[in-house]
Design a protein around this motif. Structure first.
Motif, PDB file in Angstrom:
ATOM      1  N   ASN A 307       0.807  -1.230   0.000  1.00  0.00           N
ATOM      2  CA  ASN A 307       0.000   0.000   0.000  1.00  0.00           C
ATOM      3  C   ASN A 307       0.835   1.273   0.000  1.00  0.00           C
ATOM      4  O   ASN A 307       0.349   2.331   0.417  1.00  0.00           O
ATOM      5  N   LEU A 308       2.085   1.148  -0.424  1.00  0.00           N
ATOM      6  CA  LEU A 308       2.915   2.357  -0.555  1.00  0.00           C
ATOM      7  C   LEU A 308       2.528   3.050  -1.859  1.00  0.00           C
ATOM      8  O   LEU A 308       2.110   4.209  -1.869  1.00  0.00           O
ATOM      9  N   VAL A 309       2.627   2.317  -2.955  1.00  0.00           N
ATOM     10  CA  VAL A 309       2.211   2.861  -4.261  1.00  0.00           C
ATOM     11  C   VAL A 309       0.707   2.693  -4.401  1.00  0.00           C
ATOM     12  O   VAL A 309       0.182   1.588  -4.240  1.00  0.00           O
ATOM     13  N   GLN A 310       0.030   3.814  -4.670  1.00  0.00           N
ATOM     14  CA  GLN A 310      -1.438   3.772  -4.768  1.00  0.00           C
ATOM     15  C   GLN A 310      -1.912   4.338  -6.102  1.00  0.00           C
ATOM     16  O   GLN A 310      -1.200   5.111  -6.741  1.00  0.00           O
ATOM     17  N   ARG A 311      -3.123   3.957  -6.481  1.00  0.00           N
ATOM     18  CA  ARG A 311      -3.725   4.432  -7.729  1.00  0.00           C
ATOM     19  C   ARG A 311      -3.678   5.960  -7.798  1.00  0.00           C
ATOM     20  O   ARG A 311      -3.945   6.630  -6.797  1.00  0.00           O
ATOM     21  N   GLY A 312      -3.330   6.474  -8.948  1.00  0.00           N
ATOM     22  CA  GLY A 312      -3.301   7.925  -9.150  1.00  0.00           C
ATOM     23  C   GLY A 312      -1.919   8.521  -8.910  1.00  0.00           C
ATOM     24  O   GLY A 312      -1.648   9.637  -9.337  1.00  0.00           O
ATOM     25  N   GLN A 313      -1.034   7.742  -8.234  1.00  0.00           N
ATOM     26  CA  GLN A 313       0.297   8.289  -7.948  1.00  0.00           C
ATOM     27  C   GLN A 313       1.217   8.160  -9.166  1.00  0.00           C
ATOM     28  O   GLN A 313       0.995   7.324 -10.045  1.00  0.00           O
ATOM     29  N   THR A 314       2.261   8.994  -9.157  1.00  0.00           N
ATOM     30  CA  THR A 314       3.216   8.983 -10.276  1.00  0.00           C
ATOM     31  C   THR A 314       4.516   8.315  -9.848  1.00  0.00           C
ATOM     32  O   THR A 314       5.025   8.599  -8.758  1.00  0.00           O
ATOM     33  N   ILE A 315       5.021   7.454 -10.707  1.00  0.00           N
ATOM     34  CA  ILE A 315       6.240   6.699 -10.393  1.00  0.00           C
ATOM     35  C   ILE A 315       7.250   6.909 -11.520  1.00  0.00           C
ATOM     36  O   ILE A 315       6.908   6.797 -12.695  1.00  0.00           O
ATOM     37  N   LEU A 316       8.472   7.203 -11.131  1.00  0.00           N
ATOM     38  CA  LEU A 316       9.552   7.319 -12.113  1.00  0.00           C
ATOM     39  C   LEU A 316      10.480   6.117 -11.941  1.00  0.00           C
ATOM     40  O   LEU A 316      11.002   5.878 -10.845  1.00  0.00           O
ATOM     41  N   MET A 317      10.644   5.358 -13.028  1.00  0.00           N
ATOM     42  CA  MET A 317      11.493   4.163 -12.992  1.00  0.00           C
ATOM     43  C   MET A 317      12.744   4.415 -13.836  1.00  0.00           C
ATOM     44  O   MET A 317      12.640   5.057 -14.885  1.00  0.00           O
ATOM     45  N   ALA A 318      13.875   3.889 -13.399  1.00  0.00           N
ATOM     46  CA  ALA A 318      15.098   4.032 -14.195  1.00  0.00           C
ATOM     47  C   ALA A 318      15.966   2.794 -14.014  1.00  0.00           C
ATOM     48  O   ALA A 318      16.030   2.230 -12.921  1.00  0.00           O
ATOM     49  N   PHE A 320      19.683   0.526 -15.697  1.00  0.00           N
ATOM     50  CA  PHE A 320      20.850   0.418 -16.579  1.00  0.00           C
ATOM     51  C   PHE A 320      21.269  -1.041 -16.565  1.00  0.00           C
ATOM     52  O   PHE A 320      20.901  -1.783 -15.651  1.00  0.00           O
ATOM     53  N   GLY A 321      22.009  -1.448 -17.578  1.00  0.00           N
ATOM     54  CA  GLY A 321      22.449  -2.841 -17.579  1.00  0.00           C
ATOM     55  C   GLY A 321      23.443  -3.119 -18.687  1.00  0.00           C
ATOM     56  O   GLY A 321      23.895  -2.198 -19.391  1.00  0.00           O
ATOM     57  N   ALA A 322      23.790  -4.384 -18.848  1.00  0.00           N
ATOM     58  CA  ALA A 322      24.763  -4.790 -19.862  1.00  0.00           C
ATOM     59  C   ALA A 322      24.337  -4.240 -21.210  1.00  0.00           C
ATOM     60  O   ALA A 322      23.161  -4.140 -21.529  1.00  0.00           O
ATOM     61  N   GLY A 323      25.334  -3.859 -21.978  1.00  0.00           N
ATOM     62  CA  GLY A 323      25.007  -3.278 -23.299  1.00  0.00           C
ATOM     63  C   GLY A 323      25.970  -2.188 -23.716  1.00  0.00           C
ATOM     64  O   GLY A 323      26.585  -2.271 -24.747  1.00  0.00           O
ATOM     65  N   LEU A 324      26.127  -1.125 -22.936  1.00  0.00           N
ATOM     66  CA  LEU A 324      25.331  -0.805 -21.742  1.00  0.00           C
ATOM     67  C   LEU A 324      24.001  -0.186 -22.150  1.00  0.00           C
ATOM     68  O   LEU A 324      23.993   0.831 -22.841  1.00  0.00           O
ATOM     69  N   THR A 325      22.920  -0.804 -21.732  1.00  0.00           N
ATOM     70  CA  THR A 325      21.596  -0.256 -22.013  1.00  0.00           C
ATOM     71  C   THR A 325      21.143   0.608 -20.841  1.00  0.00           C
ATOM     72  O   THR A 325      21.674   0.501 -19.735  1.00  0.00           O
ATOM     73  N   SER A 326      20.151   1.434 -21.107  1.00  0.00           N
ATOM     74  CA  SER A 326      19.543   2.202 -20.011  1.00  0.00           C
ATOM     75  C   SER A 326      18.108   2.526 -20.400  1.00  0.00           C
ATOM     76  O   SER A 326      17.762   2.534 -21.583  1.00  0.00           O
ATOM     77  N   GLY A 327      17.296   2.754 -19.379  1.00  0.00           N
ATOM     78  CA  GLY A 327      15.892   3.045 -19.679  1.00  0.00           C
ATOM     79  C   GLY A 327      15.239   3.818 -18.558  1.00  0.00           C
ATOM     80  O   GLY A 327      15.693   3.775 -17.406  1.00  0.00           O
ATOM     81  N   GLY A 328      14.200   4.555 -18.917  1.00  0.00           N
ATOM     82  CA  GLY A 328      13.403   5.266 -17.925  1.00  0.00           C
ATOM     83  C   GLY A 328      11.944   5.235 -18.336  1.00  0.00           C
ATOM     84  O   GLY A 328      11.636   5.192 -19.536  1.00  0.00           O
ATOM     85  N   ILE A 329      11.061   5.206 -17.363  1.00  0.00           N
ATOM     86  CA  ILE A 329       9.624   5.296 -17.635  1.00  0.00           C
ATOM     87  C   ILE A 329       8.986   6.135 -16.533  1.00  0.00           C
ATOM     88  O   ILE A 329       9.260   5.920 -15.341  1.00  0.00           O
ATOM     89  N   LEU A 330       8.166   7.084 -16.950  1.00  0.00           N
ATOM     90  CA  LEU A 330       7.360   7.844 -15.995  1.00  0.00           C
ATOM     91  C   LEU A 330       5.924   7.386 -16.201  1.00  0.00           C
ATOM     92  O   LEU A 330       5.419   7.401 -17.339  1.00  0.00           O
ATOM     93  N   LEU A 331       5.274   6.930 -15.130  1.00  0.00           N
ATOM     94  CA  LEU A 331       3.904   6.447 -15.296  1.00  0.00           C
ATOM     95  C   LEU A 331       3.014   6.905 -14.159  1.00  0.00           C
ATOM     96  O   LEU A 331       3.470   7.151 -13.041  1.00  0.00           O
ATOM     97  N   GLN A 332       1.752   7.026 -14.500  1.00  0.00           N
ATOM     98  CA  GLN A 332       0.752   7.250 -13.458  1.00  0.00           C
ATOM     99  C   GLN A 332       0.044   5.932 -13.235  1.00  0.00           C
ATOM    100  O   GLN A 332      -0.472   5.322 -14.175  1.00  0.00           O
ATOM    101  N   TYR A 333       0.055   5.466 -11.993  1.00  0.00           N
ATOM    102  CA  TYR A 333      -0.485   4.133 -11.693  1.00  0.00           C
ATOM    103  C   TYR A 333      -1.990   4.188 -11.611  1.00  0.00           C
ATOM    104  O   TYR A 333      -2.563   5.083 -11.034  1.00  0.00           O
TER     105      TYR A 333
END
Ligand SMILES: CC(C)(COP(=O)(O)OP(=O)(O)OC[C@H]1O[C@@H](n2cnc3c(N)ncnc32)[C@H](O)[C@@H]1OP(=O)(O)O)[C@@H](O)C(=O)NCCC(=O)NCCS
Length: 333
Positions: A307-318, A320-333
């Motif tokens: 119950n930390l992350v709740q509907r309507g909240q915004t989460i930023l994910m980031a 990195f990994g072998a490759g070197l790859t990297s990624g980010g996603i901003l989402l509203q849950y």
């Protein structure tokens, strides 16, 4: 209009194998100490798949939970994307094993190989399929049995990695067009010139399995940890800022930050660099170690369950990994 469709997370799930490998256990296997591992990485224990458990078995458990949470059946799915660098076999792909075991229709079933950034790559791909109007429900999974490709006598790597799976169902917002839940922005990148920093050289088309590969243990992960550290901080910060920039979303309005769980010091360095308040950073690395593509969806699911992350909240994910790859996603849950 179809091209204004958005995609939302309709359910999540995760699975960690029962068997635990603690820092104390590692003390008797390689020259290391509980204190060194805690201080340098933040890891205390990691889960290890049982000998009969393959990556698709872990993925299956996480997938069933995500489908239940989304109140969907496997028959509702239009596609499965499995991010993994530890597939059950080179072929068929892991997504096909899962498609069969879940009892899906004949649907798209694809593995995505982008190492620890794999889940964010896969989620971005799924979002495109849904926003284009082609598909309605896609199962997106990060699943790994890294213990199978880590040299148990290499103290640099054997202390870091664990096994697990995390899943989300991404669904079109067609039934609820007023929903604000959506993938708001995404940023993906790679720097192949640094590929040597983290690699598994043996067993591919350049170096097929032979006695040399076996003798030199080239079927295990080889890593230059210190060099990766610096690049990880820079690229995760860049991807996160790019996501915020694209969505024109201020950093101080983000509710939660979920970064790839590779090393607590890397996460803290990104937080310092971007000025992220510590209480907004979710972590579970102490209990999971680095589960590569599974790390973000496992932590996301656990944070929803708590119950930390709740509907309507915004989460930023980031990540990195072998490759070197990297990624980010901003989402509203
Ligand atoms: C691997 C990592 C934990 C090493 O931590 P570090 O602070 O950079 O440590 P260093 O490599 O500089 O080594 C410091 C010392 O500890 C020693 N050491 C390395 N591993 C050790 C271990 N498991 N236990 C005890 N000592 C260890 C080194 O030999 C070195 O000794 P020295 O000073 O006598 O030469 C860290 O660099 C890291 O996490 N890097 C990123 C790796 C990563 O995330 N990979 C996955 C990407 S998805």
């Amino acid at each position: 209009m179809e091209n204004h469709r958005t995609a939302q997370i309709s359910g999540t799930g995760s699975y960690l194998p029962a068997n635990l490998l603690t820092n104390k256990d590692l003390e008797s296997l390689v020259e290391t100490s509980d204190q060194w591992i805690r201080e340098r990485t933040g890891i205390v224990e990691r889960h290890i798949a049982a000998p009969q458990e393959a990556t698709s078995d872990l993925a299956f458990q996480a997938a069933r939970q995500a489908l239940d949470a989304a109140q969907l059946s496997a028959q509702d799915l239009d596609g499965i994307l499995v991010a993994t660098v530890t597939p059950d076999q080179v072929m068929p792909n892991t997504a096909c094993f899962l498609q069969s075991r879940l009892g899906c229709k004949s649907i798209m079933a694809l593995d995505v190989s982008a190492a620890c950034s794999g889940f964010l790559y896969a989620l971005t791909i799924a979002d495109q399929f849904i926003c284009s109007g082609k598909f309605k429900h896609i199962l997106v999974i990060g699943a790994e049995t890294l213990s199978r490709i880590i040299n148990p006598t290499d103290r640099q790597t054997c202390i870091l990695f664990g096994d697990g799976a995390g899943a989300v169902v991404l669904s079109a917002n067609t039934n609820n067009p007023s929903s604000k839940s959506a993938i708001l922005s995404s940023s993906l990148g790679a720097n192949g010139s640094l590929g040597d920093l983290l690699s598994l050289p043996g067993g591919g088309s350049r170096l097929p399995f032979n006695q040399d590969v076996l003798d030199q243990k080239l079927y295990f992960v080889h890593m230059k940890g210190r060099e990766i550290f610096k690049s990880a901080v820079r690229t995760m910060s860049d991807r996160a800022l790019e996501c915020l920039n694209q969505a024109q979303y201020p950093l101080d309005k983000v509710d939660w930050f979920i970064m790839h769980q590779a090393n607590l010091r890397i996460i803290e360095a990104v937080a310092d660099h971007l000025n992220i308040p510590k209480q907004k950073i979710l972590t579970n690395i102490d209990q999971t170690g680095n589960t590569s593509s599974a790390s973000i969806p496992i932590l996301f699911n656990q944070s929803i369950d708590k119950n930390l992350v709740q509907r309507g909240q915004t989460i930023l994910m980031a990540a990195f990994g072998a490759g070197l790859t990297s990624g980010g996603i901003l989402l509203q849950y």
